[in-house]
Write a protein that holds these residues in place. Structure first.
Motif, short mmCIF file in Angstrom:
data_model
loop_
_atom_site.label_atom_id
_atom_site.label_comp_id
_atom_site.label_asym_id
_atom_site.label_seq_id
_atom_site.Cartn_x
_atom_site.Cartn_y
_atom_site.Cartn_z
N ASP A 1 21.92 3.91 -20.26
CA ASP A 1 22.09 2.86 -19.25
C ASP A 1 21.49 1.54 -19.72
OD1 ASP A 1 23.52 4.10 -17.21
OD2 ASP A 1 21.75 4.59 -16.01
N LEU B 1 27.48 -0.30 -14.07
CA LEU B 1 28.29 0.00 -15.26
C LEU B 1 29.63 0.64 -14.90
CD1 LEU B 1 25.44 1.45 -17.48
CD2 LEU B 1 26.48 -0.82 -17.69
N ARG B 2 29.99 0.62 -13.63
CA ARG B 2 31.16 1.36 -13.17
C ARG B 2 32.44 0.97 -13.91
NH1 ARG B 2 30.43 0.45 -8.25
NH2 ARG B 2 29.27 2.36 -7.80
N PHE C 1 19.94 9.78 -20.54
CA PHE C 1 20.99 9.00 -19.88
C PHE C 1 20.45 7.63 -19.45
CE2 PHE C 1 22.59 13.40 -18.40
CZ PHE C 1 23.34 13.57 -19.55
N ALA C 2 19.20 7.58 -19.03
CA ALA C 2 18.59 6.30 -18.65
C ALA C 2 18.49 5.37 -19.85
CB ALA C 2 17.21 6.54 -18.04
N MET D 1 23.49 -1.99 -20.61
CA MET D 1 23.23 -3.19 -19.82
C MET D 1 22.74 -4.33 -20.71
SD MET D 1 21.89 -1.86 -16.10
CE MET D 1 20.83 -0.49 -16.63
N THR E 1 25.02 10.48 -14.33
CA THR E 1 25.72 9.48 -13.54
C THR E 1 25.31 8.09 -14.01
OG1 THR E 1 25.75 10.94 -11.61
CG2 THR E 1 26.14 8.59 -11.22
N PRO E 2 26.24 7.31 -14.57
CA PRO E 2 25.88 5.97 -15.04
C PRO E 2 25.41 5.09 -13.89
CG PRO E 2 27.99 6.68 -15.94
CD PRO E 2 27.62 7.66 -14.88
N ASP E 3 24.60 4.08 -14.21
CA ASP E 3 24.16 3.11 -13.22
C ASP E 3 25.38 2.47 -12.56
OD1 ASP E 3 21.56 1.34 -12.47
OD2 ASP E 3 23.36 0.06 -12.57
N TYR F 1 28.64 10.33 -18.58
CA TYR F 1 27.73 10.80 -19.62
C TYR F 1 27.74 12.32 -19.57
CZ TYR F 1 25.52 6.13 -19.14
OH TYR F 1 25.26 4.79 -19.06
#
Length: 263
Positions: free
Chosen positions: A142, A14-15, A138-139, A146, A9-11, A21
């Motif tokens: 993110d 970042l929607r 995934f982090a 960013m 799940t993206p941060d 992902y």
């Protein structure tokens, strides 16, 4: 054959930039998938032996980590029996900001990640490969996204507004009136779309409409109902569009996923 999928799940920040992902692992026989035309830009972080990618009318490419622009035709993507990768699906407007180049340079193409992100792309692949847990990978993505957004150009507001209208209408919004509401010429709208999205607005609307029809077909709708609800002239028109954009018949599209093992 063994396979596994990990979904990230993206941060929330970042929607508007990233849709999803997904981590993917497969061991077994060689496989070729048929990727249909779609309204997102995939970034593949390869952690294995690479991929063979075939765009229509082009010679097959052998790629490791790569980025693919929007396409108006199906693409064949295959591996030799072993695959391990992380896929980042970007919105077109998000991809324009993250990648920092006109998306017409990627339209109907797949290119090595280093050709787009330079040394930062190679470093991202290396760091993800050195990180064992999917959630930590995934982090890392993110954080990279960013960082790149912190000094990225703003989204083209006119394109963003008109693209939202096209999407909300299921691809049925007329392009001329959208240009008129913006106070732009048709030529200017096309030029802005080529830069910010990669394809002309009429083509983008065509793909949006196809995606809506594919969703209806996979949900069990009859061909005639899907054609009528999604704005096609008739069933034959929908069949032609599915063949052009997915490379299969509506019946085959109905029973298979977006990534279809190619026959």
């Amino acid at each position: 054959m063994t396979s596994g999928v990990a979904v990230g799940t993206p941060d929330p920040s970042l929607r508007a930039v990233v849709l999803r992902y997904e981590g993917f692992t497969s061991r077994g026989a060689p496989v070729t998938f048929r990727e249909t035309a779609a309204t997102f830009v995939p970034v593949i972080i390869d952690l294995d032996a690479g991929w063979t990618v075939s765009h229509r009318d082009d010679a097959p490419l052998r790629l490791r980590s790569f980025v693919a622009g929007l396409t108006a035709a199906p693409v064949l993507v295959g591996h030799g029996g072993s695959a391990h990768c992380l896929q980042i699906d970007l919105t077109p407007l998000g991809a324009r900001r993250i990648l920092g180049l006109p998306l017409c340079e990627l339209a109907n193409r797949s290119v090595p990640i280093e050709a787009v992100l330079g040394p930062a792309g190679a470093m991202l692949v290396q760091r993800i490969g050195e990180t064992p847990r999917w959630q930590d990978r995934f982090a890392l993505v993110d954080a990279m996204l960013m960082r790149r957004l912190s000094d990225a150009p703003d989204t083209d507001r006119g394109v963003a507004w008109s693209l939202a209208r096209i999407t909300a209408s299921g691809g049925r919004a007329a392009i001329g009136p959208l240009a008129a509401e913006l106070g732009w010429s048709h030529r200017r709208l096309i030029s802005r779309y080529r830069d910010a999205v990669g394809l002309p607005p009429k083509t983008v609307a065509r793909i949006v409409r196809f995606e809506r029809a594919a969703e209806r077909l996979r949900g069990g709708a009859e061909l005639s109902a899907a054609a009528a609800e999604c704005g096609y002239f008739d069933q034959a028109h929908l069949c032609r569009e599915v063949r052009d954009l997915a490379g299969v018949t509506p019946a085959e599209l109905r029973v298979n996923s977006v990534q279809d093992p190619a026959s």
